[in-house]
Design a protein around this motif. Structure first.
Motif, PDB file in Angstrom:
ATOM      1  N   ALA A 178       0.835  -1.206   0.000  1.00  0.00           N
ATOM      2  CA  ALA A 178       0.000   0.000   0.000  1.00  0.00           C
ATOM      3  C   ALA A 178       0.865   1.249   0.000  1.00  0.00           C
ATOM      4  O   ALA A 178       1.801   1.376   0.792  1.00  0.00           O
ATOM      5  CB  ALA A 178      -0.921   0.006   1.220  1.00  0.00           C
ATOM      6  N   GLY A 179       0.556   2.195  -0.875  1.00  0.00           N
ATOM      7  CA  GLY A 179       1.256   3.471  -0.887  1.00  0.00           C
ATOM      8  C   GLY A 179       0.878   4.313   0.319  1.00  0.00           C
ATOM      9  O   GLY A 179      -0.169   4.094   0.938  1.00  0.00           O
ATOM     10  N   PHE A 180       1.723   5.273   0.649  1.00  0.00           N
ATOM     11  CA  PHE A 180       1.488   6.136   1.816  1.00  0.00           C
ATOM     12  C   PHE A 180       1.830   7.562   1.397  1.00  0.00           C
ATOM     13  O   PHE A 180       2.815   8.146   1.832  1.00  0.00           O
ATOM     14  CB  PHE A 180       2.360   5.661   2.970  1.00  0.00           C
ATOM     15  N   ALA A 181       0.994   8.118   0.526  1.00  0.00           N
ATOM     16  CA  ALA A 181       1.290   9.398  -0.114  1.00  0.00           C
ATOM     17  C   ALA A 181       1.176  10.550   0.871  1.00  0.00           C
ATOM     18  O   ALA A 181       0.335  10.550   1.767  1.00  0.00           O
ATOM     19  CB  ALA A 181       0.338   9.614  -1.283  1.00  0.00           C
ATOM     20  N   GLY A 182       2.028  11.548   0.678  1.00  0.00           N
ATOM     21  CA  GLY A 182       2.007  12.738   1.514  1.00  0.00           C
ATOM     22  C   GLY A 182       3.384  13.332   1.658  1.00  0.00           C
ATOM     23  O   GLY A 182       4.245  13.144   0.799  1.00  0.00           O
ATOM     24  N   GLY A 183       3.614  14.038   2.736  1.00  0.00           N
ATOM     25  CA  GLY A 183       4.910  14.676   2.962  1.00  0.00           C
ATOM     26  C   GLY A 183       5.066  15.052   4.413  1.00  0.00           C
ATOM     27  O   GLY A 183       4.381  14.520   5.291  1.00  0.00           O
ATOM     28  N   SER A 184       5.976  15.975   4.685  1.00  0.00           N
ATOM     29  CA  SER A 184       6.235  16.415   6.055  1.00  0.00           C
ATOM     30  C   SER A 184       6.221  17.939   6.104  1.00  0.00           C
ATOM     31  O   SER A 184       6.433  18.611   5.094  1.00  0.00           O
ATOM     32  CB  SER A 184       7.577  15.880   6.560  1.00  0.00           C
ATOM     33  N   TYR A 185       5.966  18.467   7.283  1.00  0.00           N
ATOM     34  CA  TYR A 185       5.940  19.910   7.462  1.00  0.00           C
ATOM     35  C   TYR A 185       7.357  20.425   7.697  1.00  0.00           C
ATOM     36  O   TYR A 185       8.181  19.759   8.334  1.00  0.00           O
ATOM     37  CB  TYR A 185       5.069  20.285   8.657  1.00  0.00           C
ATOM     38  N   PRO A 186       7.640  21.629   7.215  1.00  0.00           N
ATOM     39  CA  PRO A 186       8.960  22.211   7.476  1.00  0.00           C
ATOM     40  C   PRO A 186       9.060  22.693   8.915  1.00  0.00           C
ATOM     41  O   PRO A 186       8.058  22.837   9.614  1.00  0.00           O
ATOM     42  CB  PRO A 186       9.002  23.396   6.495  1.00  0.00           C
ATOM     43  N   GLY A 187      10.266  22.945   9.341  1.00  0.00           N
ATOM     44  CA  GLY A 187      10.464  23.520  10.664  1.00  0.00           C
ATOM     45  C   GLY A 187      10.913  22.519  11.698  1.00  0.00           C
ATOM     46  O   GLY A 187      10.943  21.317  11.469  1.00  0.00           O
ATOM     47  N   THR A 188      11.267  23.050  12.859  1.00  0.00           N
ATOM     48  CA  THR A 188      11.725  22.258  13.991  1.00  0.00           C
ATOM     49  C   THR A 188      10.602  22.136  15.009  1.00  0.00           C
ATOM     50  O   THR A 188      10.023  23.140  15.432  1.00  0.00           O
ATOM     51  CB  THR A 188      12.948  22.925  14.651  1.00  0.00           C
TER      52      THR A 188
END
Length: 423
Positions: A178-188
């Motif tokens: 199964a794919g898990f499409a998306g990303g991550s937020y920038p920053g600390t």
């Protein structure tokens, strides 16, 4: 369940989602086994907020005793204060929620897991720790699983169904491709469980509400924690989640309590005094989701299916309600036995119910994160000074926001599904 099955349902992962599912299946009499590759239950607090919709759902399935034990262990909070720039804080009262649980329950995830595990144990369901799913192969009648034991040997387990509740790095999800499409937020993103004093002249802020700060220097969330060594709310124990802007520490830099304190003072504008950090870490927030919750006889639930910003405390609640819905659907299908397409339709309803919910949670938390936590520059100033105060300050919108975050509408819509499984 046919005679060649070792178990009706194999649950992979013993976090809140997996334990809620296992406890419900035990409650409805479905033979279930739970495995987890960890050596034991995590002692870290992790997710904190349990919402009214989740408490009502747990009450439907297990009676009022389990929510009562959760409330007695945690800290019910009936107010949320928003500190937007240099404006006076705006208070949102949760006491008006149409529920006996008219609050957000601040309860460390470790305690939620302990109480869910105790509930599962009441139905003779235990966790096989240090057991890892190595492979699975499904056919028309079941799923053949290879489970790696603590001694390194492989145990073959045949189950009618497998459910992946094994988190963001799910092996079950990997096994079914199964794919898990998306990303991550920038920053600390920084987190600390600490003892806190607001500083001279700010004692009236108290420690009995959730507080969100959004300023030019970043964003911060404050959650009061009950001191486990006291019967009442500890005067200073809390969770702080910090998102600094500007001179945030580099990704490879060590963040100690002194650095965290400096950043927290800059973001909040308060002379905070922090000490005795029980947990201090940095983390990355992702927003990802699968397209399908069902892959034949294999299902995905909780973080294995969807992860998103922690804004609004929706993740663990969504996972637990995934579990209770799926538990009801599996119970119904197994009671019916092998009836071809009728059986398939029952199980497909899990995805029909929960995929729209997961999409809505991901969209909502993404909006909160981008608008309330990460917005910068002129856009951020406009939001803090004008748009957010207007939205949060409008009584109708404030009630709508509180109701949506409580997950009460979704929980009550799915209530007949849960209750039907208990007949």
């Amino acid at each position: 369940m046919s005679s060649d099955m070792d178990v009706a349902v194999l649950v992979v992962g013993a976090g809140p989602t997996g334990l809620a599912l296992a406890a419900m299946l035990g409650r409805t009499g479905v033979p279930v086994r739970v495995i987890d590759k960890a050596v034991g239950r995590s002692q870290q607090s992790k997710a904190l907020g349990v919402h009214a919709g989740t408490l009502e759902a747990l009450s439907d399935v297990f009676g009022v005793g389990l929510p009562a034990r959760m409330v007695a262990t945690g800290q019910p909070v009936r107010a949320v204060h928003f500190h937007l720039g240099d404006r006076q804080p705006i208070a949102v009262d949760l006491g008006g929620l149409p529920s006996p649980y008219n609050f957000v329950l601040v309860l460390p995830q470790g305690e939620t897991e302990r109480l869910l595990a105790e509930q599962a144990a009441a139905f003779n369901v235990a966790v096989d720790w240090n057991h890892e799913l190595a492979a699975l192969r499904q056919d028309g009648d079941g799923v053949q699983c290879e489970v790696r034991r603590p001694d390194g040997g492989i145990e073959l387990v045949r189950a009618a169904y497998v459910v992946g509740c094994d988190g963001a790095h799910s092996e079950v999800r990997h096994q079914v491709g199964a794919g898990f499409a998306g990303g991550s937020y920038p920053g600390t993103f920084l987190l600390a469980d600490v003892s806190l004093d607001w500083g001279p002249g700010y004692g009236d802020l108290g420690h009995d509400s959730v507080r969100f700060f959004s300023t030019e220097a970043g964003a911060m969330a404050f959650f009061p924690l009950k001191d486990p060594d006291q019967a009442t709310l500890g005067p200073t124990l809390c969770r702080l989640v910090l998102i600094p802007k500007g001179d945030a520490p580099a990704a490879e830099a060590e963040v100690d309590l002194a650095v965290f304190t400096t950043l927290a003072r800059a973001v909040s504008g308060l002379p905070l005094v922090l000490e005795e950090a029980a947990w201090l870490t940095r983390f990355t927030i992702h927003h990802r989701m699968v397209k399908r919750l069902r892959h034949g006889r294999v299902f995905l639930a909780g973080d294995a299916a969807h992860i998103h910003s922690a804004a609004g405390g929706q993740g663990m609640n969504t996972g637990i309600q995934d579990a209770l819905n799926l538990g009801a659907r599996l119970t119904e299908a197994l009671r019916r036995g092998p009836r071809g397409r009728k059986d398939e339709g029952v199980l497909d309803r899990y995805a029909q119910d929960r995929l729209p919910v997961a999409r809505g949670v991901l969209r909502g938390t993404d909006l909160i994160s981008r608008v309330g936590l990460l917005a910068d520059g002129w856009w951020g100033r406009l939001l803090r000074r004008h748009i957010l105060p207007l939205v949060i300050g409008t009584p109708f919108l404030r009630r709508r926001i509180a109701l949506t975050l409580s997950q009460l509408p979704v929980s009550r819509q799915e209530r007949p599904v849960r209750l039907a499984a208990l007949d």
